[in-house]
Scaffold this active site. Structure first.
Site, PDB file in Angstrom:
ATOM      1  N   PHE A 507       0.921  -1.286  -0.004  1.00 44.19           N
ATOM      2  CA  PHE A 507      -0.084  -0.161   0.092  1.00 44.19           C
ATOM      3  C   PHE A 507       0.749   1.304   0.135  1.00 44.19           C
ATOM      4  O   PHE A 507       0.419   2.530   0.138  1.00 44.19           O
ATOM      5  CB  PHE A 507      -1.070   0.022   1.206  1.00 44.19           C
ATOM      6  CG  PHE A 507      -0.201   0.420   2.583  1.00 44.19           C
ATOM      7  CD1 PHE A 507      -0.336   1.764   3.053  1.00 44.19           C
ATOM      8  CD2 PHE A 507       0.263  -0.598   3.344  1.00 44.19           C
ATOM      9  CE1 PHE A 507       0.162   1.873   4.405  1.00 44.19           C
ATOM     10  CE2 PHE A 507       0.730  -0.231   4.575  1.00 44.19           C
ATOM     11  CZ  PHE A 507       0.749   1.006   5.019  1.00 44.19           C
ATOM     12  N   GLY A 508       2.220   1.088  -0.181  1.00 39.92           N
ATOM     13  CA  GLY A 508       2.827   2.281  -0.105  1.00 39.92           C
ATOM     14  C   GLY A 508       4.494   2.057  -0.580  1.00 39.92           C
ATOM     15  O   GLY A 508       4.841   1.000  -1.051  1.00 39.92           O
ATOM     16  N   VAL A 510       8.496   2.155   0.364  1.00 41.08           N
ATOM     17  CA  VAL A 510       9.330   1.998   1.529  1.00 41.08           C
ATOM     18  C   VAL A 510      10.630   2.757   1.529  1.00 41.08           C
ATOM     19  O   VAL A 510      11.204   2.944   0.398  1.00 41.08           O
ATOM     20  CB  VAL A 510       9.657   0.444   1.602  1.00 41.08           C
ATOM     21  CG1 VAL A 510      10.419   0.082   2.640  1.00 41.08           C
ATOM     22  CG2 VAL A 510       8.551  -0.603   1.490  1.00 41.08           C
ATOM     23  N   LYS A 524       7.318   2.049   5.761  1.00 38.67           N
ATOM     24  CA  LYS A 524       6.594   2.192   4.709  1.00 38.67           C
ATOM     25  C   LYS A 524       5.518   3.109   4.716  1.00 38.67           C
ATOM     26  O   LYS A 524       4.724   3.369   5.839  1.00 38.67           O
ATOM     27  CB  LYS A 524       5.749   0.608   4.444  1.00 38.67           C
ATOM     28  CG  LYS A 524       5.013   0.613   3.296  1.00 38.67           C
ATOM     29  CD  LYS A 524       4.663  -0.703   2.764  1.00 38.67           C
ATOM     30  CE  LYS A 524       3.960  -1.670   3.940  1.00 38.67           C
ATOM     31  NZ  LYS A 524       3.572  -2.954   3.339  1.00 38.67           N
ATOM     32  N   ASP A 631       0.659 -12.938  -1.278  1.00 39.86           N
ATOM     33  CA  ASP A 631       1.418 -12.193  -2.015  1.00 39.86           C
ATOM     34  C   ASP A 631       2.954 -12.729  -2.055  1.00 39.86           C
ATOM     35  O   ASP A 631       3.765 -11.953  -2.003  1.00 39.86           O
ATOM     36  CB  ASP A 631       1.399 -10.778  -1.971  1.00 39.86           C
ATOM     37  CG  ASP A 631       1.894  -9.929  -3.255  1.00 39.86           C
ATOM     38  OD1 ASP A 631       1.878 -10.738  -4.107  1.00 39.86           O
ATOM     39  OD2 ASP A 631       2.347  -8.865  -3.172  1.00 39.86           O
TER      40      ASP A 631
END
Length: 809
Positions: A507-508, A510, A524, A631
């Protein structure tokens, strides 16, 4: 024809099916195309379109030919599939024991090509002058002469067993049962060219045009081979499993998008958009099929047939919607359906005599209405059939209009409900109402002015609202986790500078950072601005990862140090993994020979694989409840200072069911090349989905290839699964092993035995069906054996050089 009104009971049933369509995923039927078995088919030469009509106890065939509709003989026979070729189409009777064909130039007189009381046929296909099918139990392909006076069509070599067939002009191709490779035969050499171009690709589906063929590989990649004189092989950019159905003609190719049923075409006389007409813009299909110079589709919602393309308009002007009855979207069967279940309202579509089973390949967005009560089929003997056709169109139009009205009301109500719930849910997660209505376009601009409240009420509320966290334990874990001020993390990362960026998470972005006490950390930061338009998505991923990591502690999982939640900013602080991601070591541009990387030894690669497997085993077997990562990939396996591998990035993770049970996900998520095909196409999630991703990582370690790669410029992308597995099964393991690790020792040595163990478990991990894959515990056991074999070759407990050291476990 008897006129049919929209009775209240039918409206109620139609509304019920709209609700079903909005609340439960259905699945679209498998690939249909020119010359391949389906429930509707196009006949080249005469521009005839035929289909198996819905709503009757006898599933007869109706055709649109020479601007009128007609029923074909025999009128009392039921059919399960049809296929069209050059002025010829054939139908396989229900059960597969009889095969009939009709010549569209000779009055549609039926001719029986095959009959048996014991041997069933499937995978019917028709080319320009050949008819072929597969014997159900034996897998043998059988071929017949399509028309009298034509020469016999050659048969494939004895011993080949096929899963499916498809035919073009002078050639037929099939997918082999044993290794999913393409095999072609026939009189035209284009078949041999197509076979050689597909090479070792493992295919899930295959469709032939006049002189080319396209298919979807087991990795979900759309591949086209053969003649490309009009751009029919120039597949538009697509992601894995983006397309489901294919339809090919002489100089063009079309595909149907899996998620919404929209058709996209390329090639043709004048370019790619020759077959993309406005009449089908935004129109969703159940299936598409093609003649040489036109393409047709079975429309979702009313199951009528629409055709378009230059060849169609040259013959019939602007007539797009054919005056045929509803066409069944699949064969009517009396056997129970698999876990994918029956097609919505299938019993009515089959006239009460069977069910249509949904394919487990692909997704269907909408259900279909009840069909009108069609009359018993009769053989046309006079022009009076034309008036019946007009009556049929009016009846169908009334039913379709009623369905659209009722469906629109249902869709509007459902949409309003979803929007309301989404609004309330998002605003409930915001600290202030103003946070939901005002988005800061540039969060960087006022980092200095933000005041850290020191409160973790917002995140506690977020975690507590998740029904799957067990009791209050998650709240206690979060309360014990360090809560950082945003300003402190901004300083630690040099204001989130580009130089500090080390990667990207679920979601972002790092960043590497250094805290005031000297600790190195990875931070992150949830994406802001245009890249994260939906605050809810960021909030969900942030809350998921925080709640999971605060309760997980294992040497092979990346540890959480703390978090930050201020206004719309969401940040997670992790232990810093000094040696980066496994992906970068395997696929970095500087890793060109054995001495380029510490990863270029079987000892290191097996050890890293074992570390990662142990981390996943902890998630599946020791976390309560079990956790499914969703994932697993080489870029989510990080290496610490001691080169110990740790699994990272839990933004997509779910607390799953107990071992061996299934979890129905609203939508499949993951990364192309690593995502479990069974999970992607069926939305059914188990721990075996993580095992598939781990299997892909093992193949990366063995071959040095990326999960999806191109062997040469201009070649179609290929997955490491379809690259490596066929070679392994053919006994050609050494041809695909990573040469940077050096030559594999002779068979019988301990290191060779170790690599063979890893190969065997990797192949099992990437089986298409989850039930055929090992558990991650079994993977760990095999990798432990492999590592033990390697240590026997080298009894030293450590490796060292000037840049790294590795201690034995």
């Amino acid at each position: 024809m008897k006129k049919l009104g929209l009775q209240p009971s039918r409206i109620a049933v139609a509304l019920a099916f709209v609700v079903v369509a909005l609340t439960s995923p259905s699945l679209r039927w498998a690939v249909h195309a020119l010359g391949s078995a389906a429930t509707a088919a196009a006949v080249s030469g005469t521009g005839t379109v035929c289909g198996i009509v819905a709503g009757q106890r006898t599933q007869g065939i109706q055709c649109f030919h020479s601007n009128r509709t007609l029923w074909v003989r025999p009128s009392n026979a039921s059919f399960e599939s049809v296929a069209g070729g050059d002025n010829l189409f054939c139908g396989l009777r229900s059960g597969g024991f009889s095969l009939l064909c009709w010549d569209t130039l000779s009055g549609f007189l039926p001719r029986r090509l095959y009959y048996s009381k014991t041997v069933r046929l499937t995978a019917l296909t028709v080319g320009d002058d050949q008819v072929c099918a597969v014997e159900v139990n034996a897998g043998i392909a059988r071929c017949w002469r399509g028309q009298r006076g034509k020469s016999l069509f050659p048969a494939p070599e004895a011993g080949w067993k096929f899963r499916t067939l498809t035919s073009g002009s002078g050639f037929t191709c099939g997918i082999l049962e044993s290794n999913s490779r393409v095999l072609c035969w026939g009189r035209d050499p284009i078949g041999a060219l197509i076979q050689s171009q597909f090479g070792n690709s493992s295919m899930w589906s295959l469709v032939a045009g006049e002189s080319h063929a396209c298919g979807i590989s087991v990795a979900g990649i759309l591949i086209c081979q053969g003649n490309n004189d009009h751009g029919q092989l120039d597949v538009p950019f697509s992601s894995a499993f983006e397309f489901s159905e294919l339809a090919l003609g002489a100089k063009f190719s079309c595909a149907m998008r899996r998620r919404n049923g929209l058709a996209v075409c390329w090639g043709g006389e004048t370019g790619r958009f020759e077959y993309d007409y406005n009449v089908v813009e935004g129109l969703s299909f159940e299936a598409i099929f093609a003649g040489l110079d036109f393409v047709c589709g079975l429309v979702t919602g009313n199951l009528t047939v629409t055709c378009w393309g230059p060849g169609w308009y040259n013959r019939l002007g602007l007539l797009n919607n054919l005056p045929l009855g509803m066409i069944i979207p699949g064969p009517c069967l009396h056997d129970p359906c698999s876990r994918c279940g029956p097609f919505p309202n299938s019993n009515a579509l089959c006239g009460g005599s069977g069910n249509i089973c949904r394919s487990c390949q692909v997704g269907l967005p909408f259900a279909v209405p009840l069909p009108p009560a069609f009359p018993s089929p009769s053989i046309p003997s006079s022009p009076s059939n034309d008036s019946e056709t007009v009556s049929s169109k009016r009846t169908l139009s009334r039913l379709s209009i009623g369905f659209v009205i009722v469906g629109s009301v249902g869709v509007l109500a459902g949409t309003c409900t979803i929007v309301y719930c989404f609004w309330c849910g998002v605003c409930g997660l915001c600290r202030k109402k103003s946070d939901c209505s005002e988005q800061n376009p540039n969060p960087e601009a006022h980092l200095e002015s933000r005041v850290h409240t020191g409160s973790n009420i917002g995140i506690l509320r977020l975690v507590s609202e998740r029904s799957y966290w067990s009791g209050s334990s998650s709240l206690k874990h979060v309360e014990r986790t360090e809560n950082f001020p945003l300003e402190e993390l901004a300083i630690a990362t040099n204001r989130f500078s580009h130089e500090n960026m080390v990667g990207r998470g679920s979601f972002g972005i790092v960043y590497k950072g250094k805290l005031p006490d000297g600790r190195e950390v990875a931070i992150k930061r949830g994406e802001t601005g245009a890249r994260m338009k939906k605050f809810q998505e960021k909030e969900t991923a942030f809350g998921s990862e925080l709640a999971l990591l605060t309760r997980l502690h294992h040497k092979h999982l990346v540890g959480l140090v703390g978090y930050c939640q201020e206004d719309d900013e969401r940040l997670l602080v992790y232990e810093y993994m000094r040696n980066g991601a496994l992906h970068d070591h395997l696929h970095g541009k500087d890793n060109v020979e054995r001495s380029s990387s510490v990863m270029n030894s079987w000892k290191m690669r097996v050890r890293v694989a074992l570390d990662a497997a142990r981390g996943i085993e902890y998630l599946h077997s020791y976390a309560v409840p079990p956790i499914i990562h969703r994932d697993i990939k080489s870029s989510n396996i990080l290496l610490d200072t001691n080169w110990t591998a740790r699994v990272s990035d839990f933004g997509l993770s779910l607390m799953g069911p107990e071992a061996g049970q299934e979890y129905t996900s609203s939508r499949a998520v993951g990364t192309v090349g690593y995502i479990d095909p069974e999970y992607y196409v069926m939305n059914v999630l188990t721990t075996k989905s993580d095992v598939y991703g781990l299997g892909v990582v093992l193949l990366e370690l063995l071959t040095g290839r990326r999960a999806v790669f191109k062997e040469e410029d201009g070649m179609a992308p290929i997955g490491v699964v379809e690259y490596a597995v066929p070679a392994v099964l053919a006994g050609e393991l050494r041809t695909v092993l990573d040469r940077r690790v050096g030559q594999l020792p002779p068979r019988g040595t301990e290191e060779a035995r170790a690599v063979e163990l890893v190969v065997n478990v990797a192949v099992r991990c990437v089986n298409l069906e989850g039930k055929d894959r090992p558990t991650v515990g079994e993977v760990v056991a095999e990798l432990e054996r492999a590592l033990a074999f390697i240590w026997e070759d080298n009894s030293h407990g450590s490796l060292s050089n000037s840049t790294y050291s590795i201690s034995s476990e």
